[in-house]
Design a protein around this motif. Structure first.
Motif, PDB file in Angstrom:
ATOM      1  N   CYS A  93       4.867  45.505 -35.573  1.00 49.92           N
ATOM      2  CA  CYS A  93       4.824  44.212 -35.431  1.00 49.92           C
ATOM      3  C   CYS A  93       6.268  43.888 -35.174  1.00 49.92           C
ATOM      4  O   CYS A  93       7.132  43.840 -35.841  1.00 49.92           O
ATOM      5  CB  CYS A  93       4.619  44.231 -36.887  1.00 49.92           C
ATOM      6  N   HIS A  94       6.322  43.897 -34.069  1.00 54.41           N
ATOM      7  CA  HIS A  94       7.977  44.176 -33.659  1.00 54.41           C
ATOM      8  C   HIS A  94       7.730  42.505 -33.144  1.00 54.41           C
ATOM      9  O   HIS A  94       8.841  41.657 -31.999  1.00 54.41           O
ATOM     10  CB  HIS A  94       8.330  44.365 -31.986  1.00 54.41           C
ATOM     11  N   GLY A  95       7.227  41.927 -33.335  1.00 52.27           N
ATOM     12  CA  GLY A  95       6.962  40.589 -32.752  1.00 52.27           C
ATOM     13  C   GLY A  95       6.357  39.917 -31.962  1.00 52.27           C
ATOM     14  O   GLY A  95       5.527  40.394 -31.009  1.00 52.27           O
ATOM     15  N   ASP A  96       5.396  38.796 -32.023  1.00 51.49           N
ATOM     16  CA  ASP A  96       4.713  38.054 -30.898  1.00 51.49           C
ATOM     17  C   ASP A  96       4.702  38.671 -29.108  1.00 51.49           C
ATOM     18  O   ASP A  96       4.222  39.142 -28.311  1.00 51.49           O
ATOM     19  CB  ASP A  96       4.450  36.468 -31.044  1.00 51.49           C
ATOM     20  N   GLU A  97       6.151  38.762 -29.016  1.00 51.83           N
ATOM     21  CA  GLU A  97       6.528  38.290 -27.694  1.00 51.83           C
ATOM     22  C   GLU A  97       6.284  39.819 -26.830  1.00 51.83           C
ATOM     23  O   GLU A  97       6.159  40.858 -26.049  1.00 51.83           O
ATOM     24  CB  GLU A  97       7.936  38.228 -27.063  1.00 51.83           C
ATOM     25  N   THR A  98       5.879  41.273 -28.057  1.00 50.59           N
ATOM     26  CA  THR A  98       6.186  42.094 -27.659  1.00 50.59           C
ATOM     27  C   THR A  98       4.175  42.678 -27.621  1.00 50.59           C
ATOM     28  O   THR A  98       4.066  43.645 -27.063  1.00 50.59           O
ATOM     29  CB  THR A  98       7.115  43.262 -28.279  1.00 50.59           C
ATOM     30  N   ILE A  99       3.448  41.894 -28.160  1.00 50.96           N
ATOM     31  CA  ILE A  99       2.052  42.244 -28.316  1.00 50.96           C
ATOM     32  C   ILE A  99       1.889  42.663 -27.061  1.00 50.96           C
ATOM     33  O   ILE A  99       1.849  41.807 -26.333  1.00 50.96           O
ATOM     34  CB  ILE A  99       1.238  41.064 -29.132  1.00 50.96           C
ATOM     35  N   GLY A 100       0.934  44.217 -26.790  1.00 49.45           N
ATOM     36  CA  GLY A 100       0.299  44.486 -25.825  1.00 49.45           C
ATOM     37  C   GLY A 100       1.161  45.180 -24.546  1.00 49.45           C
ATOM     38  O   GLY A 100       0.446  45.853 -23.903  1.00 49.45           O
ATOM     39  N   ARG A 101       2.535  45.097 -25.121  1.00 50.99           N
ATOM     40  CA  ARG A 101       3.171  46.323 -24.055  1.00 50.99           C
ATOM     41  C   ARG A 101       3.163  47.180 -25.357  1.00 50.99           C
ATOM     42  O   ARG A 101       3.176  48.211 -23.994  1.00 50.99           O
ATOM     43  CB  ARG A 101       4.808  45.349 -24.193  1.00 50.99           C
ATOM     44  N   GLY A 102       3.775  47.721 -25.933  1.00 52.52           N
ATOM     45  CA  GLY A 102       3.190  49.232 -26.381  1.00 52.52           C
ATOM     46  C   GLY A 102       4.709  49.516 -27.193  1.00 52.52           C
ATOM     47  O   GLY A 102       5.101  48.777 -27.287  1.00 52.52           O
ATOM     48  N   CYS A 103       4.927  50.711 -26.652  1.00 57.06           N
ATOM     49  CA  CYS A 103       5.671  51.351 -26.654  1.00 57.06           C
ATOM     50  C   CYS A 103       6.935  51.916 -25.616  1.00 57.06           C
ATOM     51  O   CYS A 103       5.668  52.517 -24.424  1.00 57.06           O
ATOM     52  CB  CYS A 103       5.584  52.109 -28.672  1.00 57.06           C
ATOM     53  N   LEU A 104       8.349  51.690 -25.542  1.00 60.64           N
ATOM     54  CA  LEU A 104       9.020  52.312 -23.950  1.00 60.64           C
ATOM     55  C   LEU A 104       8.604  53.725 -24.445  1.00 60.64           C
ATOM     56  O   LEU A 104       8.554  53.936 -22.946  1.00 60.64           O
ATOM     57  CB  LEU A 104      10.291  51.616 -24.232  1.00 60.64           C
ATOM     58  N   MET A 105       8.582  54.175 -24.935  1.00 59.13           N
ATOM     59  CA  MET A 105       8.484  56.379 -25.017  1.00 59.13           C
ATOM     60  C   MET A 105       6.956  56.230 -25.090  1.00 59.13           C
ATOM     61  O   MET A 105       7.120  57.126 -23.358  1.00 59.13           O
ATOM     62  CB  MET A 105       9.020  56.799 -25.952  1.00 59.13           C
ATOM     63  N   VAL A 106       6.196  55.518 -24.854  1.00 61.38           N
ATOM     64  CA  VAL A 106       4.962  56.097 -25.158  1.00 61.38           C
ATOM     65  C   VAL A 106       4.384  55.619 -23.480  1.00 61.38           C
ATOM     66  O   VAL A 106       4.128  56.469 -22.727  1.00 61.38           O
ATOM     67  CB  VAL A 106       4.017  55.704 -25.727  1.00 61.38           C
ATOM     68  N   ASN A 107       5.030  54.148 -22.942  1.00 64.48           N
ATOM     69  CA  ASN A 107       4.743  53.318 -22.039  1.00 64.48           C
ATOM     70  C   ASN A 107       5.348  55.177 -21.067  1.00 64.48           C
ATOM     71  O   ASN A 107       4.886  54.888 -19.790  1.00 64.48           O
ATOM     72  CB  ASN A 107       4.970  52.225 -21.834  1.00 64.48           C
ATOM     73  N   SER A 108       6.639  55.064 -20.982  1.00 69.26           N
ATOM     74  CA  SER A 108       7.293  56.453 -20.035  1.00 69.26           C
ATOM     75  C   SER A 108       5.889  57.631 -20.021  1.00 69.26           C
ATOM     76  O   SER A 108       6.415  58.102 -18.706  1.00 69.26           O
ATOM     77  CB  SER A 108       8.563  56.352 -20.670  1.00 69.26           C
ATOM     78  N   ALA A 109       5.638  58.024 -20.866  1.00 67.82           N
ATOM     79  CA  ALA A 109       5.788  59.530 -21.300  1.00 67.82           C
ATOM     80  C   ALA A 109       3.959  59.275 -20.275  1.00 67.82           C
ATOM     81  O   ALA A 109       3.326  60.269 -19.441  1.00 67.82           O
ATOM     82  CB  ALA A 109       4.905  60.048 -22.994  1.00 67.82           C
ATOM     83  N   LEU A 110       3.486  57.948 -20.787  1.00 68.85           N
ATOM     84  CA  LEU A 110       1.742  58.191 -20.577  1.00 68.85           C
ATOM     85  C   LEU A 110       1.567  57.646 -18.400  1.00 68.85           C
ATOM     86  O   LEU A 110       1.137  57.999 -17.889  1.00 68.85           O
ATOM     87  CB  LEU A 110       1.118  56.306 -20.492  1.00 68.85           C
ATOM     88  N   GLU A 111       3.339  57.003 -17.839  1.00 68.42           N
ATOM     89  CA  GLU A 111       3.183  56.320 -16.551  1.00 68.42           C
ATOM     90  C   GLU A 111       3.479  57.770 -15.238  1.00 68.42           C
ATOM     91  O   GLU A 111       3.105  57.858 -14.524  1.00 68.42           O
ATOM     92  CB  GLU A 111       4.511  56.029 -16.343  1.00 68.42           C
ATOM     93  N   GLY A 112       4.172  59.384 -16.568  1.00 69.34           N
ATOM     94  CA  GLY A 112       3.895  60.397 -16.051  1.00 69.34           C
ATOM     95  C   GLY A 112       5.309  59.947 -15.233  1.00 69.34           C
ATOM     96  O   GLY A 112       5.713  59.621 -14.030  1.00 69.34           O
ATOM     97  N   THR A 113       6.091  61.257 -15.097  1.00 72.56           N
ATOM     98  CA  THR A 113       6.785  61.177 -14.511  1.00 72.56           C
ATOM     99  C   THR A 113       7.083  62.707 -14.538  1.00 72.56           C
ATOM    100  O   THR A 113       7.317  64.302 -15.182  1.00 72.56           O
ATOM    101  CB  THR A 113       8.494  60.593 -14.645  1.00 72.56           C
ATOM    102  N   ASP A 114       8.023  63.738 -13.212  1.00 74.41           N
ATOM    103  CA  ASP A 114       8.216  64.976 -12.841  1.00 74.41           C
ATOM    104  C   ASP A 114      10.514  65.081 -13.665  1.00 74.41           C
ATOM    105  O   ASP A 114      10.536  65.629 -13.404  1.00 74.41           O
ATOM    106  CB  ASP A 114       8.499  65.283 -11.916  1.00 74.41           C
ATOM    107  N   ASP A 115      10.943  63.385 -14.350  1.00 75.61           N
ATOM    108  CA  ASP A 115      11.964  64.305 -14.744  1.00 75.61           C
ATOM    109  C   ASP A 115      12.441  64.711 -16.032  1.00 75.61           C
ATOM    110  O   ASP A 115      11.762  64.250 -16.598  1.00 75.61           O
ATOM    111  CB  ASP A 115      12.208  62.243 -13.947  1.00 75.61           C
ATOM    112  N   SER A 172      -3.627  49.270 -24.798  1.00 76.09           N
ATOM    113  CA  SER A 172      -4.699  49.554 -24.007  1.00 76.09           C
ATOM    114  C   SER A 172      -5.031  48.106 -24.108  1.00 76.09           C
ATOM    115  O   SER A 172      -6.453  47.592 -24.306  1.00 76.09           O
ATOM    116  CB  SER A 172      -5.903  50.973 -23.919  1.00 76.09           C
ATOM    117  N   GLY A 173      -5.035  47.678 -25.078  1.00 77.29           N
ATOM    118  CA  GLY A 173      -5.885  45.966 -25.696  1.00 77.29           C
ATOM    119  C   GLY A 173      -6.409  46.175 -27.288  1.00 77.29           C
ATOM    120  O   GLY A 173      -7.303  44.802 -26.917  1.00 77.29           O
ATOM    121  N   ALA A 174      -6.506  47.462 -28.154  1.00 80.01           N
ATOM    122  CA  ALA A 174      -7.303  47.069 -29.512  1.00 80.01           C
ATOM    123  C   ALA A 174      -6.967  46.441 -30.166  1.00 80.01           C
ATOM    124  O   ALA A 174      -5.068  45.920 -29.947  1.00 80.01           O
ATOM    125  CB  ALA A 174      -6.969  48.585 -29.912  1.00 80.01           C
ATOM    126  N   SER A 175      -8.104  45.300 -30.950  1.00 79.94           N
ATOM    127  CA  SER A 175      -7.006  44.705 -31.687  1.00 79.94           C
ATOM    128  C   SER A 175      -6.477  45.161 -32.500  1.00 79.94           C
ATOM    129  O   SER A 175      -6.914  46.387 -32.595  1.00 79.94           O
ATOM    130  CB  SER A 175      -8.919  44.072 -32.550  1.00 79.94           C
TER     131      SER A 175
END
Length: 192
Positions: A93-115, A172-175
């Motif tokens: 619950c970070h507020g309405d403006e972040t709904i659907g964005r997930g977590c920056l860290m999880v998103n970065s892990a899922l985006e994949g990087t060799d860094d 991913s849009g789960a309710s």
């Protein structure tokens, strides 16, 4: 004599973090960053060197802010299960403006990087959250308010994984109801 900096570095870093959080590292162009922050490209390069360096600073900022909030919740005078419930609630619950964005860290892990530095920052966040959870769980076990069928470390890893999974579900849009059901079940599993 060098010219004075013409922008607020902290404000630009916060704004850049928001752009990376919304668009991802690969989806963010330097033009996106300069447009959002209203900072000229040359000024950005003087302070942050390049997009990767700015991204690493944004990840560190996100980690520091997130861990600060969780540590504050963990230090409150409340029963351990209430602290864990508060952490679950604030995690999603970070507020309405972040709904659907997930977590920056999880998103970065899922985006994949060799860094390796990006990977290290992501892993550091996950480890710090798990340590906070483990401390609360250990306290709850000592007070006989949390199950001792598993060690505090095992339960913290389990709950941390549930929180990370919930962030993936969110992205991913789960309710909200489906995500809440998963997390409430996870909390019920660690009750005595």
């Amino acid at each position: 004599m060098s010219r004075p900096r013409e922008f607020d570095v902290n404000r630009a870093l916060h704004q850049s973090m928001e752009v990376f959080w919304t668009k991802g590292y690969k989806g963010t162009s330097f033009e996106d960053l300069t447009r959002t922050t209203q900072v000229k490209k040359q000024s950005f390069y003087c302070v942050f060197k390049d997009k990767r360096a700015l991204f690493l600073k944004a990840l560190a900022l996100y980690r520091e802010q997130s861990v600060f909030v969780l540590e504050k919740l963990a230090s409150q005078e409340a029963p351990p299960l209430k602290k864990l419930e508060a952490i679950v609630d604030v995690t999603l619950c970070h507020g309405d403006e972040t709904i659907g964005r997930g977590c920056l860290m999880v998103n970065s892990a899922l985006e994949g990087t060799d860094d390796e530095e990006v990977t290290r920052e992501v892993e550091l966040m996950f480890a710090e959250v798990e340590q906070i959870l483990e401390k609360i769980i250990r306290s709850g076990q000592e007070q006989q308010m949390i199950t001792t069928r598993r060690t505090s470390k095992e339960l913290a890893a389990y709950l941390n994984n549930a929180l990370l999974g919930a962030k993936i579900m969110e992205k991913s849009g789960a309710s909200r109801e489906r995500i809440d059901a998963v997390l409430r079940t996870s909390l019920a599993m660690i009750a005595p």
